[in-house]
Design an enzyme around this catalytic site. Structure first.
Site, mmCIF file in Angstrom:
data_model
loop_
_atom_site.group_PDB
_atom_site.id
_atom_site.type_symbol
_atom_site.label_atom_id
_atom_site.label_comp_id
_atom_site.label_asym_id
_atom_site.label_seq_id
_atom_site.Cartn_x
_atom_site.Cartn_y
_atom_site.Cartn_z
ATOM 1 N N GLY A 1 -13.711 -13.177 -6.956
ATOM 2 C CA GLY A 1 -14.875 -13.707 -7.492
ATOM 3 C C GLY A 1 -14.445 -14.692 -8.713
ATOM 4 O O GLY A 1 -13.071 -14.763 -8.851
ATOM 5 N N ASN B 1 -4.606 3.619 -3.421
ATOM 6 C CA ASN B 1 -3.143 3.812 -3.602
ATOM 7 C C ASN B 1 -2.698 4.431 -4.797
ATOM 8 O O ASN B 1 -1.611 4.769 -5.059
ATOM 9 C CB ASN B 1 -2.395 2.347 -3.665
ATOM 10 C CG ASN B 1 -2.852 1.527 -2.360
ATOM 11 O OD1 ASN B 1 -2.342 1.750 -1.278
ATOM 12 N ND2 ASN B 1 -3.659 0.543 -2.415
ATOM 13 N N THR C 1 -9.098 -14.127 0.638
ATOM 14 C CA THR C 1 -9.190 -13.898 2.075
ATOM 15 C C THR C 1 -10.472 -14.633 2.641
ATOM 16 O O THR C 1 -11.259 -14.760 2.105
ATOM 17 C CB THR C 1 -9.347 -12.495 2.191
ATOM 18 O OG1 THR C 1 -10.419 -11.731 1.470
ATOM 19 C CG2 THR C 1 -8.223 -11.518 1.567
ATOM 20 N N LYS D 1 -15.941 -14.794 4.287
ATOM 21 C CA LYS D 1 -16.926 -14.260 3.292
ATOM 22 C C LYS D 1 -18.023 -15.410 3.050
ATOM 23 O O LYS D 1 -18.741 -15.221 1.798
ATOM 24 C CB LYS D 1 -16.475 -13.994 1.760
ATOM 25 C CG LYS D 1 -15.434 -12.697 2.163
ATOM 26 C CD LYS D 1 -14.713 -12.048 0.870
ATOM 27 C CE LYS D 1 -13.867 -11.009 1.164
ATOM 28 N NZ LYS D 1 -13.234 -10.679 -0.146
ATOM 29 N N GLY E 1 -5.984 -3.656 -7.968
ATOM 30 C CA GLY E 1 -5.782 -2.403 -7.671
ATOM 31 C C GLY E 1 -6.969 -1.795 -6.861
ATOM 32 O O GLY E 1 -8.031 -2.138 -7.322
ATOM 33 N N GLU E 2 -6.413 -0.621 -6.133
ATOM 34 C CA GLU E 2 -7.559 -0.008 -5.431
ATOM 35 C C GLU E 2 -7.088 1.464 -5.561
ATOM 36 O O GLU E 2 -5.924 2.082 -5.556
ATOM 37 C CB GLU E 2 -7.489 -0.412 -3.940
ATOM 38 C CG GLU E 2 -7.965 -1.768 -3.531
ATOM 39 C CD GLU E 2 -7.414 -2.333 -2.234
ATOM 40 O OE1 GLU E 2 -6.406 -1.728 -1.633
ATOM 41 O OE2 GLU E 2 -7.716 -3.324 -1.589
ATOM 42 N N HIS F 1 0.877 -1.166 -0.134
ATOM 43 C CA HIS F 1 -0.166 -0.086 -0.066
ATOM 44 C C HIS F 1 0.878 1.068 -0.043
ATOM 45 O O HIS F 1 1.877 1.284 0.831
ATOM 46 C CB HIS F 1 -0.927 0.057 1.261
ATOM 47 C CG HIS F 1 -2.207 -0.739 1.078
ATOM 48 N ND1 HIS F 1 -3.374 -0.743 1.921
ATOM 49 C CD2 HIS F 1 -2.503 -1.811 0.047
ATOM 50 C CE1 HIS F 1 -4.068 -1.387 1.348
ATOM 51 N NE2 HIS F 1 -3.605 -2.368 0.822
#
Length: 336
Positions: A178, A112, A195, A198, A108-109, A40
């Protein structure tokens, strides 16, 4: 059945660089097989947050450890980085620590990438995924050690070479939330990353079948793909402490849309702190009994995951690692 592996998630958003290195050294002593780190530029939280550079951390830990496999979970090689430079960096680490380095990648996010100069509206998933696939193809070509001309939609190379490459290149682990990306991981990845927390249906009925489907379509053996999961676990004999320790990581309980689109850690923190502790804790295995903790972790093994990377939320990571070695590690090894 794939080999059971136990790993440690180094919480780069929570600890300063030197402390993060020392924790990885302790993780090896506690019996961990691997240590992963996020990449990050900005943390999930503004107050008390950290964001050390993942590649510097990997090199420092590589020099201090003997057997830990080190990797990113995950790095985005598509916006603020040129994938050719990432290929060079990982090739160098692969030469320094043979057989101990992998590259974990994701789409990506905004958190960042916007702060570091991405101009325009944050791309939709379709473009981010296309960039990821193209970057992986480019990096794999460079790891062959040949001169490369690459004419992609997003990235281009002209007579590019990496002069120091490890034999066999670098394993690429692909993160997926997904089935679309999970299928790609099965088709093109050495490993797959997801992760915890969920719901059974996602892992048992969607992600793992998609990995297998992708592998079969590519003529690969799905059992050769390392199936890694970050286990969010807050284990402590003190049940109140086990629950409260999850608070720092409240941003993980935001919606996927929020996590991918909010580009300011201050705003991310505000949104996360509005969540009740009960909602925050839902993402975690919160346990004070070691048998209960291992039983819940064991579900993921039965669903098809084999590389369990433990992310503990508390600020006292030394306490967690001591408890892991004493209470959890002997029980976890019996799952294999």
């Amino acid at each position: 059945m794939a080999e059971l592996k136990l790993g440690y998630k180094a919480s780069a958003e929570q600890f300063a660089p030197r402390e993060l290195v020392e924790l990885a050294v302790l993780a090896e002593a506690a019996g961990m097989d691997s240590a992963t780190v996020s990449d990050h530029f900005q943390p999930w939280r503004h107050e008390g947050g950290h964001a050390p550079f993942s590649l510097a951390w990997m090199t420092a830990v590589g020099e201090r450890t003997q057997r830990l496999v080190l990797g990113t979970s995950v790095l985005t090689p598509t916006f603020r980085y040129n994938p050719a430079v990432i290929a060079q960096a990982f090739a160098t680490m692969g030469c320094l620590y043979p057989g101990r380095v992998f590259l974990g990648v994701g789409t990506g996010e905004a958190l960042n990438e916007i702060a570091t100069g991405y101009i325009g509206q944050w791309p939709e998933f379709k473009e981010r995924f296309a960039r990821l696939r193209e970057s992986v193809k480019l990096m794999r070509e460079l790891w062959l050690g040949d001169r490369v001309d690459f004419d992609g939609e997003y990235y281009k190379l002209r007579g590019a070479s990496i002069y120091d490459v490890p034999e066999g290149g670098i394993p690429v682990y692909i993160a997926a939330g997904g089935p679309v990306v999970a299928k790609y991981a099965g088709r093109a990845g050495d490993g797959f990353i997801c992760t915890s927390g969920k719901g059974e249906e996602l892992y048992k009925d969607k992600l793992i079948p998609a990995v297998r489907e992708g592998a079969e379509a590519a003529g690969r053996n799905a059992e050769d793909i390392d199936r890694m999961i970050e286990i969010k676990i807050s284990y402590d004999p003190d049940p109140e402490l086990a629950l409260e320790n999850t608070r720092f990581w409240a941003p993980l309980s935001l919606t996927p849309e929020q996590k991918h689109s909010i580009d300011d850690p201050i705003e991310m923190e505000k949104a996360a702190d509005a969540l009740p502790i009960e909602q925050v804790a839902k993402r975690w295995i919160v346990a004070s009994d070691p048998d209960e903790a291992v039983e819940k972790v064991g579900q993921y093994v039965t669903w098809g995951l084999n590389h369990l990377v433990f992310h503990a939320p508390g600020h006292d990571q030394r306490r967690f690692l001591d408890l892991f070695k004493k209470d959890l590690e002997p029980r976890l090894r019996k799952l294999g």
